[in-house]
Design a protein around this motif. Sequence first.
Motif, PDB file in Angstrom:
ATOM      1  N   ARG A 392       0.833  -1.213   0.000  1.00 57.97           N
ATOM      2  CA  ARG A 392       0.000   0.000   0.000  1.00 57.97           C
ATOM      3  C   ARG A 392       0.866   1.260   0.000  1.00 57.97           C
ATOM      4  O   ARG A 392       0.459   2.301  -0.515  1.00 57.97           O
ATOM      5  N   ARG A 393       2.060   1.213   0.587  1.00 56.15           N
ATOM      6  CA  ARG A 393       2.924   2.373   0.680  1.00 56.15           C
ATOM      7  C   ARG A 393       3.869   2.501  -0.526  1.00 56.15           C
ATOM      8  O   ARG A 393       4.488   3.539  -0.717  1.00 56.15           O
ATOM      9  N   GLU A 394       3.999   1.383  -1.249  1.00 57.49           N
ATOM     10  CA  GLU A 394       4.954   1.368  -2.360  1.00 57.49           C
ATOM     11  C   GLU A 394       4.409   2.178  -3.528  1.00 57.49           C
ATOM     12  O   GLU A 394       3.247   2.026  -3.919  1.00 57.49           O
ATOM     13  N   THR A 395       5.274   3.060  -4.089  1.00 62.77           N
ATOM     14  CA  THR A 395       4.867   3.871  -5.234  1.00 62.77           C
ATOM     15  C   THR A 395       5.453   3.363  -6.541  1.00 62.77           C
ATOM     16  O   THR A 395       4.932   3.671  -7.613  1.00 62.77           O
ATOM     17  N   ASN A 396       6.508   2.554  -6.424  1.00 65.05           N
ATOM     18  CA  ASN A 396       7.118   1.995  -7.642  1.00 65.05           C
ATOM     19  C   ASN A 396       6.223   0.865  -8.174  1.00 65.05           C
ATOM     20  O   ASN A 396       5.975  -0.129  -7.468  1.00 65.05           O
ATOM     21  N   PRO A 397       5.738   0.937  -9.390  1.00 59.60           N
ATOM     22  CA  PRO A 397       4.827  -0.102  -9.929  1.00 59.60           C
ATOM     23  C   PRO A 397       5.470  -1.496  -9.997  1.00 59.60           C
ATOM     24  O   PRO A 397       4.809  -2.493  -9.728  1.00 59.60           O
ATOM     25  N   GLU A 398       6.737  -1.530 -10.341  1.00 60.94           N
ATOM     26  CA  GLU A 398       7.365  -2.855 -10.458  1.00 60.94           C
ATOM     27  C   GLU A 398       7.461  -3.527  -9.098  1.00 60.94           C
ATOM     28  O   GLU A 398       7.164  -4.718  -8.962  1.00 60.94           O
ATOM     29  N   ASN A 399       7.867  -2.751  -8.093  1.00 59.14           N
ATOM     30  CA  ASN A 399       7.953  -3.341  -6.747  1.00 59.14           C
ATOM     31  C   ASN A 399       6.573  -3.734  -6.239  1.00 59.14           C
ATOM     32  O   ASN A 399       6.398  -4.755  -5.564  1.00 59.14           O
ATOM     33  N   LYS A 400       5.579  -2.934  -6.553  1.00 52.02           N
ATOM     34  CA  LYS A 400       4.214  -3.249  -6.108  1.00 52.02           C
ATOM     35  C   LYS A 400       3.714  -4.536  -6.771  1.00 52.02           C
ATOM     36  O   LYS A 400       3.033  -5.357  -6.142  1.00 52.02           O
ATOM     37  N   GLU A 401       4.063  -4.705  -8.044  1.00 52.50           N
ATOM     38  CA  GLU A 401       3.651  -5.942  -8.738  1.00 52.50           C
ATOM     39  C   GLU A 401       4.335  -7.154  -8.128  1.00 52.50           C
ATOM     40  O   GLU A 401       3.714  -8.220  -7.954  1.00 52.50           O
ATOM     41  N   MET A 402       5.614  -7.015  -7.774  1.00 53.78           N
ATOM     42  CA  MET A 402       6.343  -8.130  -7.168  1.00 53.78           C
ATOM     43  C   MET A 402       5.740  -8.489  -5.820  1.00 53.78           C
ATOM     44  O   MET A 402       5.621  -9.672  -5.468  1.00 53.78           O
ATOM     45  N   MET A 403       5.321  -7.467  -5.044  1.00 51.49           N
ATOM     46  CA  MET A 403       4.678  -7.757  -3.766  1.00 51.49           C
ATOM     47  C   MET A 403       3.341  -8.460  -3.964  1.00 51.49           C
ATOM     48  O   MET A 403       2.930  -9.330  -3.168  1.00 51.49           O
ATOM     49  N   GLY A 404       2.609  -8.129  -5.057  1.00 51.45           N
ATOM     50  CA  GLY A 404       1.352  -8.835  -5.340  1.00 51.45           C
ATOM     51  C   GLY A 404       1.593 -10.291  -5.660  1.00 51.45           C
ATOM     52  O   GLY A 404       0.819 -11.183  -5.256  1.00 51.45           O
ATOM     53  N   LEU A 405       2.689 -10.560  -6.376  1.00 49.99           N
ATOM     54  CA  LEU A 405       3.032 -11.964  -6.672  1.00 49.99           C
ATOM     55  C   LEU A 405       3.364 -12.724  -5.397  1.00 49.99           C
ATOM     56  O   LEU A 405       3.015 -13.912  -5.239  1.00 49.99           O
ATOM     57  N   VAL A 406       4.054 -12.031  -4.452  1.00 46.33           N
ATOM     58  CA  VAL A 406       4.369 -12.689  -3.180  1.00 46.33           C
ATOM     59  C   VAL A 406       3.093 -13.048  -2.436  1.00 46.33           C
ATOM     60  O   VAL A 406       2.955 -14.139  -1.851  1.00 46.33           O
ATOM     61  N   GLU A 407       2.100 -12.148  -2.438  1.00 46.45           N
ATOM     62  CA  GLU A 407       0.825 -12.436  -1.767  1.00 46.45           C
ATOM     63  C   GLU A 407       0.132 -13.643  -2.409  1.00 46.45           C
ATOM     64  O   GLU A 407      -0.440 -14.503  -1.715  1.00 46.45           O
ATOM     65  N   GLU A 408       0.182 -13.705  -3.747  1.00 43.00           N
ATOM     66  CA  GLU A 408      -0.456 -14.853  -4.422  1.00 43.00           C
ATOM     67  C   GLU A 408       0.230 -16.172  -4.050  1.00 43.00           C
ATOM     68  O   GLU A 408      -0.440 -17.199  -3.824  1.00 43.00           O
ATOM     69  N   GLU A 409       1.555 -16.174  -3.968  1.00 42.65           N
ATOM     70  CA  GLU A 409       2.277 -17.390  -3.605  1.00 42.65           C
ATOM     71  C   GLU A 409       1.971 -17.799  -2.169  1.00 42.65           C
ATOM     72  O   GLU A 409       1.847 -18.976  -1.848  1.00 42.65           O
ATOM     73  N   ILE A 410       1.837 -16.759  -1.285  1.00 36.83           N
ATOM     74  CA  ILE A 410       1.474 -17.071   0.106  1.00 36.83           C
ATOM     75  C   ILE A 410       0.078 -17.677   0.157  1.00 36.83           C
ATOM     76  O   ILE A 410      -0.189 -18.628   0.912  1.00 36.83           O
ATOM     77  N   ASP A 411      -0.853 -17.118  -0.645  1.00 41.46           N
ATOM     78  CA  ASP A 411      -2.205 -17.692  -0.688  1.00 41.46           C
ATOM     79  C   ASP A 411      -2.173 -19.129  -1.210  1.00 41.46           C
ATOM     80  O   ASP A 411      -2.937 -20.000  -0.753  1.00 41.46           O
ATOM     81  N   ARG A 412      -1.285 -19.403  -2.198  1.00 37.68           N
ATOM     82  CA  ARG A 412      -1.201 -20.760  -2.733  1.00 37.68           C
ATOM     83  C   ARG A 412      -0.682 -21.730  -1.670  1.00 37.68           C
ATOM     84  O   ARG A 412      -1.182 -22.860  -1.552  1.00 37.68           O
ATOM     85  N   VAL A 413       0.295 -21.279  -0.876  1.00 42.30           N
ATOM     86  CA  VAL A 413       0.794 -22.139   0.212  1.00 42.30           C
ATOM     87  C   VAL A 413      -0.315 -22.391   1.225  1.00 42.30           C
ATOM     88  O   VAL A 413      -0.485 -23.496   1.742  1.00 42.30           O
ATOM     89  N   ASN A 414      -1.106 -21.359   1.514  1.00 42.78           N
ATOM     90  CA  ASN A 414      -2.232 -21.533   2.432  1.00 42.78           C
ATOM     91  C   ASN A 414      -3.250 -22.536   1.886  1.00 42.78           C
ATOM     92  O   ASN A 414      -3.834 -23.333   2.635  1.00 42.78           O
ATOM     93  N   ASP A 415      -3.490 -22.474   0.569  1.00 39.59           N
ATOM     94  CA  ASP A 415      -4.423 -23.439  -0.035  1.00 39.59           C
ATOM     95  C   ASP A 415      -3.906 -24.864   0.112  1.00 39.59           C
ATOM     96  O   ASP A 415      -4.680 -25.794   0.380  1.00 39.59           O
ATOM     97  N   VAL A 416      -2.592 -25.041  -0.106  1.00 37.96           N
ATOM     98  CA  VAL A 416      -2.014 -26.385   0.054  1.00 37.96           C
ATOM     99  C   VAL A 416      -2.183 -26.869   1.491  1.00 37.96           C
ATOM    100  O   VAL A 416      -2.569 -28.021   1.758  1.00 37.96           O
TER     101      VAL A 416
END
Length: 580
Positions: A392-416
């Motif tokens: 939410r605080r990140e203004t750089n789009p690339e870094n923000k996209e990378m953080m979104g990918l991290v959230e998706e991977e964490i959600d996938r681990v939670n699903d497993v």
Amino acid sequence: MSHDHSVVRHIRSQESDTAVDVDVVPYGTSKNRLASKYLWLSLLVALIPLIGFASLYDSYFSQLVTRLTEEQLATRVAATQNEFRVFIRERKFELLALADQFDNPNLFVPSGRQKISSELESLLRLQVDARSVYGVVFFDEKGEVVWTFPEERQAALTGLESISEFEGTELIGPSPFSIEQPSGVVLRIAEHLAPRSGRKGSIGFFLRFNSLTEILQGLDQGTAFRVLLQAGDGQAYDVVGQPVTMTKVATQRFSLLPGWSLLVMQDRELVMSPVERMRYWLIILMIFTVAGLFWLHMSISRRLNRQVESLIDSVEKVALGNLETPVANVQGVEMLRLRQAIERMRRQLKTFIRSTLAIERQATLGQLAAGLAHDIRNPLTTIRTTVAALARRETNPENKEMMGLVEEEIDRVNDVLENLLNFARPRDPLASKIDAKELLNGIVALVGASARNQSIELRVTCASSLAFWADEGHVRQVLMNLLLNALEAMSVQGRLIQLDACQKGDEVALSVCDDGQGMPEDILAHIMEPFYTTKSAGTGLGLAICNTLIKSNGGRMSIDSIKGKGTTVTVFLPVAKAQE
């Protein structure tokens, strides 16, 4: 299968600690085998009666010669003499009756054959049809043959020389024996013994010589005596009319007719030969009996050994942990019952080991899931919250996209982790009455968009009144999982997914059938095992969780698949009527 082997080895290691030493008899030892005892007992039971019978037989036939007394021989000879003379007398009466019909002197000339009427010819033809008569002979007043009926018999009358008289008849012959011409004798009325006024010739019968020799068959038994007929020419003939060269002097001679005699030769070898032959056959019978018993023993022994060895091999395979191979087939009621008992033991042991493995696996997964939930999910939650705050605080789009990918991977681990928890500790089902058609239509509506994107058609076949009893959330989760698996499997091949629901007895069958690429048998055999997957990113828990959920609802699940033709997964659940 490796899990089964490990459990079996574990069980055997525990049993070996408390095992008691047992004396093991080597399998090759034959001294105390039941088959060997049966052999000797059979030989004993069979040989004792045979030896007793042989002794009684020798004792009985050793007195055979003494029982054939002269009185018995005299009785038989008298009967043969009487039969021989009666035969001549019967032919004499027939000849006299025939002569009364031929009283015309013109018939006893060479041309007399052409002068007989059709009635007389029929009478002659009827006479020669008799078995003992070859033909009828016409003589002139000098005793010369003028013609015969039939004509071809005249050639057989050559060589008739000896003449014997008996009760007003003359017996001329027999004619010389040859293969081409039948041997015969001529019986005619002796005119000088019984002259008739006006008669210028006589009639005779050309008789089969065999008709006379056959009378001796009642006396010639082929054992104690040999019987020959000595005719008027002095030659001896056997019972079939063939001449015989005399090599021994006749024991006794009996008169049949003047010049005709019955020769009886008694031969001790003829008496004893049946005894010796019977003893010979008795010995052969005993040898074959003993050989048959040995063969029977060896056959039964080999058969029992093969069957017992096959059962031992099957039991050894079970002892080594091979619970998949059925016990070999055997024959015989007792062996079949033993095979069935071992097969039941194998199946029960297989079921027991698999259930034990399932319980141990479930308990292990439960402990693992509890540890993961505590040691992994909590840190993951902290990490996800932190990443979300940073994003939410990140203004750089690339870094923000990378953080979104991290959230998706964490959600996938939670699903497993969630799937693992659901498999290890599924919640108890909340059973209720479920309308099958409504459930299937709702699931199709959820995945319809994904199917249309893949150009796959979804069809539903279900009766409107069909209902079953289960936890709706569990069944919906299972069917969704099966339908998504089918869509994924049809990414290469297939255009139709069929959802069917029908009642089969006390169960409702819910089927998901696709025409995709199917599965080979080696994959199909392990498809519902936990953590078994053919997907690069799969966990191998999807079908295992489905199977666990269906079993918790009192149902069962089966999978049928043919490589290149498609897969059908069927879920069986109790009918609602049975639960209400």
